[in-house]
Design a protein around this motif. Structure first.
Motif, PDB file in Angstrom:
ATOM      1  N   LEU A 115       0.823  -1.199   0.000  1.00 45.43           N
ATOM      2  CA  LEU A 115       0.000   0.000   0.000  1.00 45.43           C
ATOM      3  C   LEU A 115       0.861   1.254   0.000  1.00 45.43           C
ATOM      4  CD1 LEU A 115      -2.789   1.269   0.091  1.00 45.43           C
ATOM      5  CD2 LEU A 115      -2.746   1.064   2.591  1.00 45.43           C
ATOM      6  N   TRP A 116       1.935   1.241   0.783  1.00 42.19           N
ATOM      7  CA  TRP A 116       2.821   2.414   0.814  1.00 42.19           C
ATOM      8  C   TRP A 116       3.578   2.579  -0.498  1.00 42.19           C
ATOM      9  CZ3 TRP A 116       2.736   6.717   3.155  1.00 42.19           C
ATOM     10  CH2 TRP A 116       2.181   6.822   4.430  1.00 42.19           C
ATOM     11  N   VAL A 117       3.999   1.483  -1.093  1.00 40.92           N
ATOM     12  CA  VAL A 117       4.639   1.572  -2.410  1.00 40.92           C
ATOM     13  C   VAL A 117       3.654   2.136  -3.429  1.00 40.92           C
ATOM     14  CG1 VAL A 117       5.660   0.240  -4.294  1.00 40.92           C
ATOM     15  CG2 VAL A 117       6.259  -0.296  -1.928  1.00 40.92           C
ATOM     16  N   LEU A 118       2.387   1.710  -3.337  1.00 42.33           N
ATOM     17  CA  LEU A 118       1.352   2.213  -4.245  1.00 42.33           C
ATOM     18  C   LEU A 118       1.122   3.705  -4.043  1.00 42.33           C
ATOM     19  CD1 LEU A 118      -0.767   1.320  -6.366  1.00 42.33           C
ATOM     20  CD2 LEU A 118      -2.366   0.993  -4.486  1.00 42.33           C
ATOM     21  N   ILE A 119       1.085   4.151  -2.789  1.00 39.41           N
ATOM     22  CA  ILE A 119       0.888   5.570  -2.495  1.00 39.41           C
ATOM     23  C   ILE A 119       2.026   6.409  -3.084  1.00 39.41           C
ATOM     24  CG2 ILE A 119       0.829   7.291  -0.643  1.00 39.41           C
ATOM     25  CD1 ILE A 119      -0.636   5.189   1.067  1.00 39.41           C
ATOM     26  N   LYS A 178      -7.054  -1.589 -18.009  1.00 41.48           N
ATOM     27  CA  LYS A 178      -6.038  -2.635 -17.841  1.00 41.48           C
ATOM     28  C   LYS A 178      -4.806  -2.078 -17.135  1.00 41.48           C
ATOM     29  CE  LYS A 178      -7.178  -5.585 -21.815  1.00 41.48           C
ATOM     30  NZ  LYS A 178      -6.670  -6.090 -23.128  1.00 41.48           N
ATOM     31  N   VAL A 179      -4.361  -0.908 -17.571  1.00 39.63           N
ATOM     32  CA  VAL A 179      -3.184  -0.285 -16.961  1.00 39.63           C
ATOM     33  C   VAL A 179      -3.455   0.067 -15.507  1.00 39.63           C
ATOM     34  CG1 VAL A 179      -1.708   1.771 -17.007  1.00 39.63           C
ATOM     35  CG2 VAL A 179      -2.277   0.597 -19.134  1.00 39.63           C
ATOM     36  N   LEU A 180      -4.656   0.568 -15.235  1.00 34.43           N
ATOM     37  CA  LEU A 180      -5.001   0.910 -13.855  1.00 34.43           C
ATOM     38  C   LEU A 180      -4.999  -0.334 -12.971  1.00 34.43           C
ATOM     39  CD1 LEU A 180      -5.936   3.025 -11.800  1.00 34.43           C
ATOM     40  CD2 LEU A 180      -8.296   2.560 -12.505  1.00 34.43           C
ATOM     41  N   PHE A 181      -5.564  -1.418 -13.461  1.00 34.33           N
ATOM     42  CA  PHE A 181      -5.612  -2.658 -12.673  1.00 34.33           C
ATOM     43  C   PHE A 181      -4.211  -3.182 -12.393  1.00 34.33           C
ATOM     44  CE2 PHE A 181      -5.579  -7.333 -12.674  1.00 34.33           C
ATOM     45  CZ  PHE A 181      -6.332  -7.566 -11.533  1.00 34.33           C
ATOM     46  N   THR A 182      -3.374  -3.265 -13.434  1.00 35.03           N
ATOM     47  CA  THR A 182      -2.016  -3.769 -13.241  1.00 35.03           C
ATOM     48  C   THR A 182      -1.201  -2.832 -12.357  1.00 35.03           C
ATOM     49  OG1 THR A 182      -1.335  -2.717 -15.324  1.00 35.03           O
ATOM     50  CG2 THR A 182      -1.981  -5.040 -15.407  1.00 35.03           C
ATOM     51  N   SER A 183      -1.447  -1.522 -12.438  1.00 32.08           N
ATOM     52  CA  SER A 183      -0.730  -0.568 -11.592  1.00 32.08           C
ATOM     53  C   SER A 183      -1.094  -0.744 -10.125  1.00 32.08           C
ATOM     54  CB  SER A 183      -1.035   0.872 -12.032  1.00 32.08           C
ATOM     55  OG  SER A 183      -0.608   1.106 -13.353  1.00 32.08           O
ATOM     56  N   LEU A 184      -2.350  -1.086  -9.856  1.00 33.64           N
ATOM     57  CA  LEU A 184      -2.787  -1.307  -8.477  1.00 33.64           C
ATOM     58  C   LEU A 184      -2.210  -2.593  -7.895  1.00 33.64           C
ATOM     59  CD1 LEU A 184      -6.559  -0.265  -8.741  1.00 33.64           C
ATOM     60  CD2 LEU A 184      -4.733   0.999  -7.604  1.00 33.64           C
ATOM     61  N   ILE A 185      -2.001  -3.600  -8.741  1.00 30.09           N
ATOM     62  CA  ILE A 185      -1.530  -4.900  -8.270  1.00 30.09           C
ATOM     63  C   ILE A 185      -0.003  -4.980  -8.228  1.00 30.09           C
ATOM     64  CG2 ILE A 185      -1.586  -7.387  -8.724  1.00 30.09           C
ATOM     65  CD1 ILE A 185      -4.227  -6.233  -7.799  1.00 30.09           C
ATOM     66  N   THR A 186       0.658  -4.272  -9.129  1.00 24.59           N
ATOM     67  CA  THR A 186       2.107  -4.400  -9.287  1.00 24.59           C
ATOM     68  C   THR A 186       2.912  -4.181  -8.000  1.00 24.59           C
ATOM     69  OG1 THR A 186       2.068  -3.884 -11.650  1.00 24.59           O
ATOM     70  CG2 THR A 186       4.127  -3.462 -10.482  1.00 24.59           C
ATOM     71  N   PRO A 187       2.608  -3.156  -7.161  1.00 26.48           N
ATOM     72  CA  PRO A 187       3.394  -2.994  -5.928  1.00 26.48           C
ATOM     73  C   PRO A 187       3.367  -4.218  -5.020  1.00 26.48           C
ATOM     74  CG  PRO A 187       2.139  -1.008  -6.364  1.00 26.48           C
ATOM     75  CD  PRO A 187       1.663  -2.038  -7.338  1.00 26.48           C
ATOM     76  N   PHE A 188       2.212  -4.866  -4.909  1.00 25.42           N
ATOM     77  CA  PHE A 188       2.096  -6.056  -4.063  1.00 25.42           C
ATOM     78  C   PHE A 188       2.852  -7.233  -4.685  1.00 25.42           C
ATOM     79  CE2 PHE A 188      -1.624  -3.351  -3.537  1.00 25.42           C
ATOM     80  CZ  PHE A 188      -1.627  -3.163  -2.163  1.00 25.42           C
ATOM     81  N   VAL A 189       2.805  -7.328  -6.019  1.00 34.77           N
ATOM     82  CA  VAL A 189       3.548  -8.378  -6.719  1.00 34.77           C
ATOM     83  C   VAL A 189       5.053  -8.164  -6.536  1.00 34.77           C
ATOM     84  CG1 VAL A 189       4.092  -9.323  -8.998  1.00 34.77           C
ATOM     85  CG2 VAL A 189       1.721  -8.788  -8.407  1.00 34.77           C
ATOM     86  N   THR A 190       5.486  -6.906  -6.657  1.00 34.63           N
ATOM     87  CA  THR A 190       6.907  -6.586  -6.516  1.00 34.63           C
ATOM     88  C   THR A 190       7.421  -6.947  -5.131  1.00 34.63           C
ATOM     89  OG1 THR A 190       6.730  -4.767  -8.114  1.00 34.63           O
ATOM     90  CG2 THR A 190       8.603  -4.721  -6.599  1.00 34.63           C
TER      91      THR A 190
END
Length: 279
Positions: A115-119, A178-190
């Motif tokens: 969540l912090w990486v996403l912020i 699609k970009v929004l969805f992957t952007s929201l998930i990517t920090p948790f995946v990383t």
């Protein structure tokens, strides 16, 4: 108990996260300063000039770019170091004695850290957007108001996206979601991938931190190679446009990262459950 773990993790991370957000605001201010020099103003009036203030502006813009990279990388590094210290050093003894499952510990760290990486990630894009508007405001003639500038930007961007979509053969509306969805998930995946690499490093008898770094680099290289293979396969597939190829290639790369992160999550669970060694 998961809620308590998330609350405790948030309290432990938010101070550094807020500090980085404050740094992002300061960095954005530096970027804004870079466009207040006479050179940018003269471009809007059809003239050209360059002086010592413009040298300062160019240096400030370079500093903005460097600090932006440092802040975005810094939050990932901080969360990774914190994971290592609280899971695999003396700091982790108390955590591993709590009446909670290893899944709850891992999920709490992934959720809060991600969540912090996403912020920070979205604050970077907001900073870039504000900087772009500052540049336009500096180079456009003085008779433009901010409302007119915003209207021109909206109209111009809408037309540009429509033309680009027609040229590339993609629907930018679907592409945006699609970009929004992957952007929201990517920090948790990383972070899940990073935590898995750190956990793999604990299987070594010596130099565990170095082993974890090498594992992480190796995982990234392997992901890139596998994604490239999928991209090559799609190159020889029947795709009617470059946009379709780029869209499917990015989707394939995301799926590779997601599958890798899923596997590494269970690696972290296995190491913390059966191979935990804090010596």
């Amino acid at each position: 108990m998961l809620g308590r773990l998330i609350k405790h993790e948030w309290k432990s991370v938010y101070k550094v996260g807020c500090l980085m957000l404050g740094a992002m605001v300061l960095v954005t201010f530096f970027g804004w300063l870079a466009f207040q020099t006479p050179m940018w103003r003269s471009l809007g009036n059809g003239r050209s000039s360059f002086g010592w203030q413009d040298i300062f502006g160019a240096f400030t813009l370079l500093l903005y770019a460097v600090l932006l990279v440092v802040i975005n990388s810094g939050i990932v590094i901080y969360v990774g170091v914190r994971f290592y210290k609280t899971m695999y050093t003396d700091e982790g003894y108390l955590l591993h004695t709590l009446p909670v499952t290893k899944h709850e510990i891992l999920v709490s760290k992934i959720l809060v850290g991600g969540l912090w990486v996403l912020i920070i990630f979205f604050s970077m894009y907001l900073s870039l957007f504000l900087l772009g508007m500052s540049m336009l405001w500096a180079v456009l003639p003085d008779q433009y108001t901010m409302a007119e500038l915003w209207q021109e930007f909206r109209d111009g961007m809408g037309e540009l996206l429509w033309l680009a979509g027609a040229e590339l053969g993609i629907d930018f509306g679907i592409w945006f979601w699609k970009v929004l969805f992957t952007s929201l998930i990517t920090p948790f995946v990383t972070l899940t991938t990073l935590f898995g690499a750190i956990s793999l490093g604990q299987l070594a008898s010596k130099h565990r931190v170095l082993t974890a770094i090498l594992c992480y680099v190796g995982i990234l290289i392997a992901e890139s190679m596998i994604s490239s293979v999928f991209g090559s396969i799609m190159t020889f597939s029947y795709l009617n446009s470059f946009g379709a190829y780029a869209d499917r290639s990015s989707l394939a790369a995301f799926c590779v990262r997601l599958l890798t992160a899923t596997g590494l999550y269970f690696v972290s669970w296995y190491v913390t459950s059966h191979r935990l060694n804090m010596d």
